[in-house]
Design a protein around this motif. Sequence first.
Motif, PDB file in Angstrom:
ATOM      1  N   ASN A 168       8.049  -7.659   9.499  1.00  0.00           N
ATOM      2  CA  ASN A 168       8.674  -6.643   9.227  1.00  0.00           C
ATOM      3  C   ASN A 168       7.120  -6.197   8.484  1.00  0.00           C
ATOM      4  N   LEU A 169       5.952  -7.161   8.363  1.00  0.00           N
ATOM      5  CA  LEU A 169       5.122  -7.162   7.349  1.00  0.00           C
ATOM      6  C   LEU A 169       3.371  -6.691   8.657  1.00  0.00           C
ATOM      7  N   SER A 170       3.787  -6.565   9.410  1.00  0.00           N
ATOM      8  CA  SER A 170       2.680  -6.237  10.170  1.00  0.00           C
ATOM      9  C   SER A 170       1.982  -4.645  10.066  1.00  0.00           C
ATOM     10  N   PHE A 171       2.267  -3.563   9.474  1.00  0.00           N
ATOM     11  CA  PHE A 171       1.496  -3.024   9.016  1.00  0.00           C
ATOM     12  C   PHE A 171       1.037  -3.491   7.826  1.00  0.00           C
ATOM     13  N   ASP A 174      -2.742  -5.449   7.846  1.00  0.00           N
ATOM     14  CA  ASP A 174      -3.381  -4.620   8.582  1.00  0.00           C
ATOM     15  C   ASP A 174      -2.660  -2.660   8.988  1.00  0.00           C
ATOM     16  N   PRO A 175      -2.261  -2.125   8.375  1.00  0.00           N
ATOM     17  CA  PRO A 175      -2.175  -0.761   8.426  1.00  0.00           C
ATOM     18  C   PRO A 175      -2.996  -0.401   9.845  1.00  0.00           C
ATOM     19  N   ARG A 180      -2.791   2.080  16.448  1.00  0.00           N
ATOM     20  CA  ARG A 180      -3.123   1.336  17.518  1.00  0.00           C
ATOM     21  C   ARG A 180      -1.787   1.568  18.039  1.00  0.00           C
ATOM     22  N   ALA A 181      -0.713   1.320  17.066  1.00  0.00           N
ATOM     23  CA  ALA A 181       0.742   2.042  18.355  1.00  0.00           C
ATOM     24  C   ALA A 181       0.331   3.398  18.666  1.00  0.00           C
ATOM     25  N   ILE A 182       0.083   4.190  18.087  1.00  0.00           N
ATOM     26  CA  ILE A 182       0.092   5.857  18.548  1.00  0.00           C
ATOM     27  C   ILE A 182      -0.835   5.745  19.782  1.00  0.00           C
ATOM     28  N   ASN A 207       1.751   4.113   0.820  1.00  0.00           N
ATOM     29  CA  ASN A 207      -0.051   4.674   0.456  1.00  0.00           C
ATOM     30  C   ASN A 207      -1.438   3.700   1.051  1.00  0.00           C
ATOM     31  N   LEU A 208      -0.685   3.154   1.955  1.00  0.00           N
ATOM     32  CA  LEU A 208      -1.447   1.534   2.398  1.00  0.00           C
ATOM     33  C   LEU A 208      -2.802   2.596   2.474  1.00  0.00           C
ATOM     34  N   PHE A 209      -2.702   3.961   3.165  1.00  0.00           N
ATOM     35  CA  PHE A 209      -4.199   4.129   3.446  1.00  0.00           C
ATOM     36  C   PHE A 209      -4.693   4.710   2.695  1.00  0.00           C
ATOM     37  N   GLY A 210      -4.564   5.599   1.776  1.00  0.00           N
ATOM     38  CA  GLY A 210      -4.926   5.898   0.661  1.00  0.00           C
ATOM     39  C   GLY A 210      -5.348   5.160  -0.702  1.00  0.00           C
ATOM     40  N   LYS A 211      -5.069   3.895  -0.331  1.00  0.00           N
ATOM     41  CA  LYS A 211      -5.813   2.689  -1.208  1.00  0.00           C
ATOM     42  C   LYS A 211      -6.746   2.284  -0.687  1.00  0.00           C
TER      43      LYS A 211
END
Length: 437
Positions: A168-171, A174-175, A180-182, A207-211
């Motif tokens: 569950n914490l995979s993303f 590593d977001p 890669r999934a896409i 907001n993992l990307f925003g940071k």
Amino acid sequence: PTKRKNLNNLIHETLSPEIITLLQEVGELADEIGFKAFAVGGFVRDLLLKTANLDLDIVVEGNGIAFAKKVAEHFKGKFFPHEKFLTATVTLPNDFKIDIATARLEYYESPAAMPMIQLSSIKLDLSRRDFSINAMALQINREQFGTLIDYFNSQSDLRNQVIRVLHNLSFVEDPSRIFRAIRFEKRMNFHIGPHTKGLIGNAVAMNLFGKSRDSRFLSELKIIFKEKDPLGPLVRLAEFGLFQYLWPDLRPNYRTDRRFCHGIRQTKAAIKKLYEIEPKAKIDKSVAFLLTIFHRSGPEEIQAFCNRFNEEEKICKKLLQTKQRCDALLPILYTPMAKSELHQHLQDLNYEDLLYICSVAKKSHIHKSVLDYLCQLRHIKPLLKGKDLMEMGYPRGPKFSEILNSLKRAKMDGLVSSRADEEELLQKNFPLSNLHC
Ligand code: ATP
């Protein structure tokens, strides 16, 4: 539960004899030093899908760097260690590349007073991978050659064409795995499983990307640009709400933003055409696609994107300069002009510049002009050469290239076609009597 089965038949049906021999020899080298050795990741996934994959990733239970050195020596290849990661790349004399990694043994405290548990290191290595379909190993030691190791129900996901993370914490870990999934989903025509899809939604909401200023996002995005059809994954990125992190000034709703899709299609078509004309052209596809995406953005947005994802200074400069140069040139190209003038405008542009012009130009005659330039104009040379000018009595000097250029321009514009035409033009425009005095 581990599912082990032997893939010997599939290996012989699918892989070339050279690759099979290579795997066997690498396996035997591992036997010599008592290491277990496995082919892992995309190689095994694609073997089960019966598709060729020329990226060979090997994992050994033992020191991967020492093993890679042994492999390089055996095959008389080159050896590039990455000490920090305990990995190495070996390049064989025929340029085939093998990546070798170390699977480390790890010990876990078990609950209560039980003894320490030693987790098989290949299992640990596989459990850290992105998706179940990429988390299988194929043992290559002689005795176990061809044994498939599947701890995570990967074969069933492969059969059901599902992209599924291993935890569950995979993303959160590593977001960039979202990209890669896409990419895998669109490339292989699979689908992201419902639970994994939910985890992507959570990761975006968190907001993992925003940071992050993680350059892995950019490298994964660049791999998407290299896919056969980047539009599919790009639209999917938009669906997952990721454009607001990538290109905040765009925020296109993929259903309505026809212009975005049109630009990507145009770039793809222009790249295809360019490869037809120049099969060996070196094209930076990500620069080409990024320029199209940034067509309606200003330099600040490009700079901010590069800063956010740690883009190389050199590429950032290229994006900014190309856009500035070509945006200024486009209105000029809309007006009719002689071919020699067109050549003058285009001659200093690189392939990415030309692709950008073709991708964003609103008039089809500009495509024709660029094509004309690539296929003909840039190859046009006058029939008379420097040595002919000397024989005709023209003195060597700076005037030479001016004369030759004017002949070239005249030829582009159809004013001369034969040697006699060129000589006549010379006598008219550069009479020898004038030059001598
Ligand atoms: P491709 O055909 O695109 O090369 P691949 O599966 O070989 O696909 P790579 O990016 O070369 O992809 O990665 C090799 C392997 O490393 C993957 O199969 C996967 O097991 C693992 N891997 C790569 N990136 C990650 C990541 N971000 N997180 C976890 N595992 C990863």
